[in-house]
Enzyme design. Structure first.
Site, PDB file in Angstrom:
ATOM      1  N   PHE A   1       0.494  76.069  57.641  1.00 60.32           N
ATOM      2  CA  PHE A   1       0.118  74.841  56.746  1.00 60.32           C
ATOM      3  C   PHE A   1      -0.073  75.141  55.303  1.00 60.32           C
ATOM      4  CE2 PHE A   1      -2.854  71.743  55.250  1.00 60.32           C
ATOM      5  CZ  PHE A   1      -2.337  70.504  55.813  1.00 60.32           C
TER       6      PHE A   1
ATOM      7  N   ARG B   1      -4.167  69.652  45.740  1.00 57.82           N
ATOM      8  CA  ARG B   1      -2.974  69.115  45.381  1.00 57.82           C
ATOM      9  C   ARG B   1      -2.421  69.435  44.080  1.00 57.82           C
ATOM     10  NH1 ARG B   1      -1.543  64.676  48.724  1.00 57.82           N
ATOM     11  NH2 ARG B   1      -3.254  63.659  49.764  1.00 57.82           N
TER      12      ARG B   1
ATOM     13  N   GLU C   1      10.230  63.084  49.478  1.00 59.42           N
ATOM     14  CA  GLU C   1       8.947  63.573  50.433  1.00 59.42           C
ATOM     15  C   GLU C   1       8.718  65.062  50.205  1.00 59.42           C
ATOM     16  OE1 GLU C   1       6.688  62.756  51.518  1.00 59.42           O
ATOM     17  OE2 GLU C   1       6.695  62.425  53.816  1.00 59.42           O
ATOM     18  N   ASP C   2       7.335  65.410  50.291  1.00 58.75           N
ATOM     19  CA  ASP C   2       6.829  66.636  50.092  1.00 58.75           C
ATOM     20  C   ASP C   2       7.319  67.716  51.119  1.00 58.75           C
ATOM     21  OD1 ASP C   2       5.285  65.412  51.747  1.00 58.75           O
ATOM     22  OD2 ASP C   2       3.398  65.932  50.896  1.00 58.75           O
TER      23      ASP C   2
ATOM     24  N   ASP D   1       7.617  67.682  58.774  1.00 53.95           N
ATOM     25  CA  ASP D   1       6.798  68.276  59.654  1.00 53.95           C
ATOM     26  C   ASP D   1       7.430  67.794  61.013  1.00 53.95           C
ATOM     27  OD1 ASP D   1       4.806  70.425  60.388  1.00 53.95           O
ATOM     28  OD2 ASP D   1       3.577  68.834  60.841  1.00 53.95           O
TER      29      ASP D   1
HETATM   30  P1  IMP Z   1       5.458  64.256  59.540  1.00 55.56           P
HETATM   31  O1  IMP Z   1       5.395  63.109  60.034  1.00 55.56           O
HETATM   32  O2  IMP Z   1       4.554  65.187  60.832  1.00 55.56           O
HETATM   33  O3  IMP Z   1       6.759  64.895  59.216  1.00 55.56           O
HETATM   34  O4  IMP Z   1       4.572  64.648  58.565  1.00 55.56           O
HETATM   35  C1  IMP Z   1       4.796  64.480  57.168  1.00 55.56           C
HETATM   36  C2  IMP Z   1       3.381  64.428  56.286  1.00 55.56           C
HETATM   37  O5  IMP Z   1       2.481  65.275  56.855  1.00 55.56           O
HETATM   38  C3  IMP Z   1       3.711  64.992  54.981  1.00 55.56           C
HETATM   39  O6  IMP Z   1       4.155  63.892  53.959  1.00 55.56           O
HETATM   40  C4  IMP Z   1       2.571  65.560  54.546  1.00 55.56           C
HETATM   41  O7  IMP Z   1       1.813  64.773  54.045  1.00 55.56           O
HETATM   42  C5  IMP Z   1       1.878  66.052  55.946  1.00 55.56           C
HETATM   43  N1  IMP Z   1       2.070  67.506  56.142  1.00 55.56           N
HETATM   44  C6  IMP Z   1       2.844  68.003  57.090  1.00 55.56           C
HETATM   45  N2  IMP Z   1       2.826  69.319  56.922  1.00 55.56           N
HETATM   46  C7  IMP Z   1       1.798  69.672  55.882  1.00 55.56           C
HETATM   47  C8  IMP Z   1       1.461  70.849  55.422  1.00 55.56           C
HETATM   48  O8  IMP Z   1       1.767  71.997  55.861  1.00 55.56           O
HETATM   49  N3  IMP Z   1       0.533  70.757  54.423  1.00 55.56           N
HETATM   50  C9  IMP Z   1       0.280  69.597  54.094  1.00 55.56           C
HETATM   51  N4  IMP Z   1       0.571  68.532  54.500  1.00 55.56           N
HETATM   52  C10 IMP Z   1       1.230  68.517  55.510  1.00 55.56           C
HETATM   53 MG    MG Z   2      -0.420  64.393  53.100  1.00 55.66          MG
END
Ligand code: IMP
Ligand code: MG
Length: 172
Positions: A148, A161, A95-96, A99
């Site tokens: 962010f 991206r 995963e990237d 959050d």
């Molecule tokens: P989570 O479900 O809140 O953990 O979010 C995960 C997803 O939210 C990641 O796979 C990203 O696509 C997106 N995301 C969360 N934080 C960022 C950020 O700082 N920049 C860009 N995308 C983010």
């Molecule tokens: Mg995203």
């Protein structure tokens, strides 16, 4: 919108090489399937997979929880499922960024039902302060502050991206 480099291309490359060696050491035998989460993890998966000096299989899943903005909708939807069965295989979700943890928390419980031999998560970036659901992350590239970020696969409304660095996107 102004961009500030948080992690350079060079720092990312060095860290991924370390993660790749560690992962190769940790998985001595058995099939290893890397599951990249579209679209953000595409560059990380491409580079990490080549840093792991052992046989790997690659697949992708599409998950959406965010929509176009900066905050989570709290809703998780599978938009593309795996092509292969992972039963009996070592699965490493790639995963990237983590959050809130909502996406991975959901995905891990979904994949557990498919009876992999093992299931772990590798994330390039982790914003631990933002966690609302628990996620056990075995491999983390960088822990970053609550900002962010875009680049190296990460987007803001589908932009940025293909930046080579990970950059902080400042509002205004
Ligand atoms: P989570 O479900 O809140 O953990 O979010 C995960 C997803 O939210 C990641 O796979 C990203 O696509 C997106 N995301 C969360 N934080 C960022 C950020 O700082 N920049 C860009 N995308 C983010
Ligand atoms: Mg995203």
């Amino acid at each position: 919108m102004p961009l500030r480099t948080l992690l350079s291309e060079e720092q990312i490359r060095t860290r991924i090489a370390e993660l790749g060696s560690q992962i190769a050491r940790d998985y001595e035998d058995g099939d290893l399937v890397l599951i990249g989460i579209l679209k953000g993890a595409c560059y990380f998966l491409a580079d990490l997979s080549r840093a792991i000096r052992r046989e790997v299989f690659i697949d992708f899943m599409g998950i959406s929880s965010y929509g176009r903005g900066k905050t989570s909708s709290g809703e998780v939807k599978v938009t593309k499922d795996l092509d292969v069965s992972v039963e009996g295989a070592h699965v490493l979700v790639v995963e990237d960024i983590i959050d809130s943890g909502i996406t991975l928390n959901y995905l891990v419980s979904l994949l557990e039902q498919r009876k992999p031999k093992s299931l772990r998560v590798a994330a390039l970036l982790d914003k631990p302060e933002r966690r609302v659901r628990p996620v056990d992350v075995a491999y983390v590239g960088f822990r970053i502050p609550d900002e962010f970020v875009v680049g190296y696969g990460l987007d803001y409304a589908e932009r940025y991206r293909n930046l080579r660095d990970v950059c902080i996107l400042d509002p205004d």
